[in-house]
Motif scaffolding. Structure first.
Motif, mmCIF file in Angstrom:
data_model
loop_
_atom_site.group_PDB
_atom_site.id
_atom_site.type_symbol
_atom_site.label_atom_id
_atom_site.label_comp_id
_atom_site.label_asym_id
_atom_site.label_seq_id
_atom_site.Cartn_x
_atom_site.Cartn_y
_atom_site.Cartn_z
ATOM 1 N N LEU A 4 0.794 -1.224 0.000
ATOM 2 C CA LEU A 4 0.000 0.000 0.000
ATOM 3 C C LEU A 4 0.829 1.276 0.000
ATOM 4 C CD1 LEU A 4 -2.647 -1.157 2.619
ATOM 5 C CD2 LEU A 4 -2.881 -1.140 0.139
ATOM 6 N N SER A 5 2.149 1.158 0.013
ATOM 7 C CA SER A 5 3.085 2.283 -0.054
ATOM 8 C C SER A 5 2.956 3.264 1.110
ATOM 9 C CB SER A 5 2.925 3.044 -1.375
ATOM 10 O OG SER A 5 3.242 2.201 -2.444
ATOM 11 N N PHE A 6 2.625 2.788 2.295
ATOM 12 C CA PHE A 6 2.728 3.628 3.479
ATOM 13 C C PHE A 6 3.139 2.748 4.659
ATOM 14 C CE2 PHE A 6 -1.623 2.149 3.866
ATOM 15 C CZ PHE A 6 -1.784 1.951 5.217
ATOM 16 N N ILE A 7 3.726 3.391 5.646
ATOM 17 C CA ILE A 7 4.211 2.675 6.821
ATOM 18 C C ILE A 7 3.197 2.847 7.941
ATOM 19 C CG2 ILE A 7 6.014 2.607 8.576
ATOM 20 C CD1 ILE A 7 7.987 3.436 6.464
ATOM 21 N N ASP A 8 2.795 1.752 8.531
ATOM 22 C CA ASP A 8 1.874 1.778 9.666
ATOM 23 C C ASP A 8 2.701 2.063 10.920
ATOM 24 O OD1 ASP A 8 -0.534 1.646 10.900
ATOM 25 O OD2 ASP A 8 -0.766 -0.519 10.768
ATOM 26 N N THR A 9 2.703 3.329 11.338
ATOM 27 C CA THR A 9 3.631 3.761 12.380
ATOM 28 C C THR A 9 3.446 3.094 13.744
ATOM 29 O OG1 THR A 9 2.255 5.719 12.732
ATOM 30 C CG2 THR A 9 4.181 5.956 11.320
ATOM 31 N N PRO A 10 2.233 2.754 14.209
ATOM 32 C CA PRO A 10 2.165 2.068 15.508
ATOM 33 C C PRO A 10 2.905 0.728 15.509
ATOM 34 C CG PRO A 10 0.015 2.934 14.964
ATOM 35 C CD PRO A 10 0.885 3.123 13.755
ATOM 36 N N TYR A 11 2.845 0.006 14.403
ATOM 37 C CA TYR A 11 3.581 -1.253 14.332
ATOM 38 C C TYR A 11 5.087 -1.003 14.274
ATOM 39 C CZ TYR A 11 -0.595 -4.065 13.741
ATOM 40 O OH TYR A 11 -1.780 -4.702 13.952
ATOM 41 N N LEU A 12 5.498 0.060 13.612
ATOM 42 C CA LEU A 12 6.913 0.392 13.553
ATOM 43 C C LEU A 12 7.442 0.741 14.940
ATOM 44 C CD1 LEU A 12 9.437 0.921 11.811
ATOM 45 C CD2 LEU A 12 8.652 3.280 11.620
ATOM 46 N N TYR A 13 6.721 1.609 15.656
ATOM 47 C CA TYR A 13 7.144 1.989 16.999
ATOM 48 C C TYR A 13 7.087 0.794 17.956
ATOM 49 C CZ TYR A 13 6.653 6.792 15.329
ATOM 50 O OH TYR A 13 6.776 7.961 14.626
ATOM 51 N N GLY A 14 6.054 -0.017 17.827
ATOM 52 C CA GLY A 14 5.945 -1.207 18.661
ATOM 53 C C GLY A 14 7.071 -2.196 18.404
ATOM 54 N N GLY A 15 7.420 -2.364 17.133
ATOM 55 C CA GLY A 15 8.510 -3.269 16.799
ATOM 56 C C GLY A 15 9.837 -2.781 17.343
ATOM 57 N N ILE A 16 10.086 -1.491 17.239
ATOM 58 C CA ILE A 16 11.329 -0.938 17.772
ATOM 59 C C ILE A 16 11.370 -1.080 19.286
ATOM 60 C CG2 ILE A 16 12.610 1.217 18.100
ATOM 61 C CD1 ILE A 16 11.645 2.030 15.283
#
Length: 56
Positions: free
Chosen positions: A31-43
């Motif tokens: 979908l060409s966008f980053i789902d930021t809650p998953y990014l922050y959660g993963g980090i």
């Protein structure tokens, strides 16, 4: 016994972070966008698993 529990928690946190990063990869590649809650959660989960104190 305590060392085994710490190792299980560490592995679980790292696996959960890899799952979050996989969701971010799927969303970005399809979908060409980053789902930021998953990014922050993963980090956050990766750092928690990486820096979990070891008892000697």
């Amino acid at each position: 016994m305590n060392m085994i529990i710490r190792r299980i928690i560490k592995i679980t946190l790292i696996l959960l972070s890899l799952g979050c990063f996989y969701v971010v990869y799927l969303m970005y590649s399809n979908l060409s966008f980053i789902d930021t809650p998953y990014l922050y959660g993963g980090i956050l989960l990766f750092l928690a698993g990486l820096f979990l104190p070891k008892k000697k």
